[in-house]
Design a protein around this motif. Structure first.
Motif, short mmCIF file in Angstrom:
data_model
loop_
_atom_site.label_atom_id
_atom_site.label_comp_id
_atom_site.label_asym_id
_atom_site.label_seq_id
_atom_site.Cartn_x
_atom_site.Cartn_y
_atom_site.Cartn_z
N GLN A 122 25.76 1.50 6.60
CA GLN A 122 26.17 0.89 7.86
C GLN A 122 26.83 1.94 8.73
OE1 GLN A 122 28.97 -2.19 6.91
NE2 GLN A 122 30.25 -0.86 5.68
N GLU A 123 26.96 1.63 10.00
CA GLU A 123 27.59 2.56 10.94
C GLU A 123 29.04 2.81 10.54
OE1 GLU A 123 27.18 1.25 14.93
OE2 GLU A 123 25.01 1.61 15.03
N GLY A 124 29.46 4.08 10.69
CA GLY A 124 30.82 4.47 10.32
C GLY A 124 30.97 4.89 8.87
N GLN A 125 29.92 4.70 8.08
CA GLN A 125 29.99 5.07 6.66
C GLN A 125 29.73 6.56 6.48
OE1 GLN A 125 27.45 2.68 4.15
NE2 GLN A 125 27.49 4.15 2.47
N THR A 126 30.50 7.18 5.61
CA THR A 126 30.29 8.59 5.27
C THR A 126 29.34 8.65 4.08
OG1 THR A 126 32.48 9.23 6.05
CG2 THR A 126 31.37 10.74 4.55
N ILE A 127 28.26 9.39 4.24
CA ILE A 127 27.24 9.49 3.20
C ILE A 127 27.10 10.93 2.75
CG2 ILE A 127 25.99 7.47 4.03
CD1 ILE A 127 23.99 9.37 5.36
N SER A 128 26.50 11.11 1.61
CA SER A 128 26.19 12.44 1.09
C SER A 128 24.67 12.61 1.06
CB SER A 128 26.78 12.62 -0.31
OG SER A 128 26.28 11.63 -1.19
N SER A 129 24.24 13.83 0.81
CA SER A 129 22.80 14.06 0.73
C SER A 129 22.22 13.25 -0.42
CB SER A 129 22.50 15.55 0.54
OG SER A 129 23.13 16.03 -0.63
N ASP A 130 21.00 12.76 -0.24
CA ASP A 130 20.28 11.93 -1.20
C ASP A 130 20.80 10.50 -1.28
OD1 ASP A 130 18.56 14.00 -1.87
OD2 ASP A 130 19.81 14.70 -3.52
N THR A 131 21.73 10.12 -0.40
CA THR A 131 22.13 8.71 -0.32
C THR A 131 20.95 7.89 0.19
OG1 THR A 131 24.46 9.21 0.09
CG2 THR A 131 23.67 7.06 0.79
N LYS A 132 20.67 6.77 -0.47
CA LYS A 132 19.57 5.91 -0.02
C LYS A 132 20.01 5.16 1.23
CE LYS A 132 16.58 2.08 -1.39
NZ LYS A 132 16.20 1.12 -2.46
N VAL A 133 19.24 5.29 2.29
CA VAL A 133 19.54 4.64 3.56
C VAL A 133 18.85 3.28 3.63
CG1 VAL A 133 19.37 4.82 6.07
CG2 VAL A 133 19.87 6.86 4.70
N ILE A 172 0.83 -1.20 0.00
CA ILE A 172 0.00 0.00 0.00
C ILE A 172 0.86 1.25 0.00
CG2 ILE A 172 -0.21 0.11 2.51
CD1 ILE A 172 -3.03 0.90 0.03
N GLN A 173 2.06 1.15 0.61
CA GLN A 173 3.02 2.25 0.62
C GLN A 173 4.44 1.70 0.55
OE1 GLN A 173 1.58 4.29 4.31
NE2 GLN A 173 1.81 6.14 3.09
N ARG A 174 5.27 2.39 -0.19
CA ARG A 174 6.70 2.07 -0.26
C ARG A 174 7.45 3.40 -0.29
NH1 ARG A 174 10.48 -1.58 -2.21
NH2 ARG A 174 8.90 -3.16 -2.58
N GLN A 175 8.39 3.57 0.62
CA GLN A 175 9.10 4.85 0.71
C GLN A 175 10.59 4.60 0.86
OE1 GLN A 175 7.53 8.14 0.82
NE2 GLN A 175 9.63 8.58 0.28
N ASN A 176 11.37 5.16 -0.06
CA ASN A 176 12.82 5.14 0.08
C ASN A 176 13.24 6.26 1.02
OD1 ASN A 176 13.21 2.99 -1.69
ND2 ASN A 176 13.34 4.33 -3.47
N ILE A 177 14.04 5.94 2.03
CA ILE A 177 14.54 6.93 2.97
C ILE A 177 15.88 7.43 2.46
CG2 ILE A 177 15.21 7.41 5.34
CD1 ILE A 177 12.23 6.79 4.93
N LEU A 178 15.94 8.73 2.13
CA LEU A 178 17.16 9.34 1.61
C LEU A 178 17.76 10.28 2.65
CD1 LEU A 178 15.91 10.26 -2.00
CD2 LEU A 178 16.98 8.14 -1.23
N ALA A 179 19.07 10.33 2.69
CA ALA A 179 19.74 11.24 3.63
C ALA A 179 19.50 12.69 3.23
CB ALA A 179 21.24 10.95 3.65
N SER A 180 19.18 13.52 4.21
CA SER A 180 18.93 14.94 3.94
C SER A 180 20.22 15.75 3.85
CB SER A 180 18.04 15.54 5.03
OG SER A 180 16.79 14.90 5.05
N THR A 181 21.27 15.23 4.47
CA THR A 181 22.53 15.96 4.49
C THR A 181 23.69 14.97 4.56
OG1 THR A 181 23.76 17.70 5.65
CG2 THR A 181 22.54 16.13 7.00
N SER A 182 24.88 15.48 4.36
CA SER A 182 26.07 14.62 4.34
C SER A 182 26.66 14.49 5.74
CB SER A 182 27.11 15.20 3.39
OG SER A 182 27.49 16.51 3.79
#
Length: 332
Positions: free
Chosen positions: A210-221, A49-59
């Motif tokens: 995963q923990e310790g990973q550096t991500i950028s904005s819009d990275t799929k979590v 009924i719902q599917r949502q990709n969680i994206l990082a808002s910031t790096s």
């Protein structure tokens, strides 16, 4: 002898009858039960009924990950948090830079007013005016008056150049101050959104970090899938559109173990060909008791047509007038 031959013949006839009876397909048996009513069967598939990709808002660097695959999560629940120490340090440094530039700006404003040579300009103007009167009365020569003119012009030019220098510095400082304030706002935004939260209720799937990973904005979590209800989407031939309507009840048999069937109303009809189904589609919303229905579960949808539409269906879709069930396959 004749008795045994007759007995063998009768057993052969009974065997043939039993074989023919067992060979009848399920469809053929259903045809007899259907009597004079025409029904149409089409294929469908289950979607959340719902599917949502969680994206990082910031790096930033992920400090904590609060989820694991399959967790049930509610809207607003924290999913991850970034390391905030570097962001806070950058914010403090930026505030210090802004305070320093603000002081420089005030100092330049003060210098503009403090270095204003108004008295020198007024004095040079009075002397030039006096010399003009003496020249008119014939007491001084032209070269003497020109000396006072040059003095007045030099004083004006000096003041103008001095003001231009101060204003140019002020303009540079104000531009830098504006840039620093924008940078501060961005850092404050990063701090505010350093934690990620669930936007819908559902189950956690497809974790990409995963923990310790550096991500950028819009990275799929991760992805959150809500299966409390599901959508059954079915494709139908375009010619059937006149016979379908919203809230029309349909019978749905799902390919599950154990078998599961429901009767539910059509929630929406889309009269545009779906590229995946290669046909028009309709959707049915179904409560998902015990989560027996999962994404991709196949289903067979049976539609009972009204009497008025049955003759038209016979004309366009039935090769055999004795048929009572029309099977229309989609490409899902």
């Amino acid at each position: 002898m004749r008795y045994y031959l007759l007995k063998a013949f009768l057993l052969f006839i009974v065997s043939i009858s039993l074989i023919n009876g067992c060979a009848k397909s399920r469809v053929e048996k259903e045809l007899k039960v259907s009597d004079n009513n025409i029904s149409i069967r089409i294929e469908g598939a289950v979607y959340p009924i719902q599917r949502q990709n969680i994206l990082a808002s910031t790096s930033g660097k992920i400090k904590h990950l609060y989820i694991k695959y399959g967790d049930k999560i509610t809207r607003g629940e924290r999913i991850y948090s970034l390391d905030k120490e570097l962001i806070k340090l950058d914010i403090q440094n930026k505030k210090t830079e802004i305070a320093s530039l603000t002081q420089i700006k005030h100092h330049l404003f003060s210098n503009i007013h403090a270095t204003s040579n108004t008295q020198s300009i007024n004095l040079a103007a009075m002397e030039l005016k006096k010399m003009a009167q003496l020249k008119a009365e014939g007491y001084v020569q032209d070269f003497e008056q020109n000396t006072y003119k040059k003095n007045y012009i030099n004083v004006l030019n000096s003041q103008t150049a001095q003001n231009a220098t101060h204003y140019e510095k002020l303009k540079t400082v104000e531009s830098s101050l504006h840039t620093k304030k924008i940078q501060l706002q961005k850092l404050q935004y990063r701090l505010k959104h350093a934690d990620g939260y669930a936007s819908i209720n559902g189950f956690v799937a497809d974790i990409q970090v995963q923990e310790g990973q550096t991500i950028s904005s819009d990275t799929k979590v991760c992805t959150i899938v809500n299966l409390d209800k599901v959508i059954l989407k079915a494709g139908f031939a375009t010619g059937l559109l006149p016979f379908l309507h919203v809230n029309q009840m349909v019978n749905i048999s799902f390919v599950t173990t154990p078998p599961y069937s429901v009767q539910a109303p059509i929630a929406q009809i889309t009269p545009i060909v779906d590229p995946k189904f290669k046909s028009m589609t309709f959707t049915v919303v179904i409560p998902n008791k015990h989560y027996i229905l999962q994404e991709g579960t196949r289903a067979l949808v049976t539609i009972q047509l009204p009497k008025k539409g049955q003759e038209r269906v016979k004309k366009y879709f039935m090769n055999n007038k004795n048929d009572r069930v029309i099977q229309i396959q989609s490409n899902i």
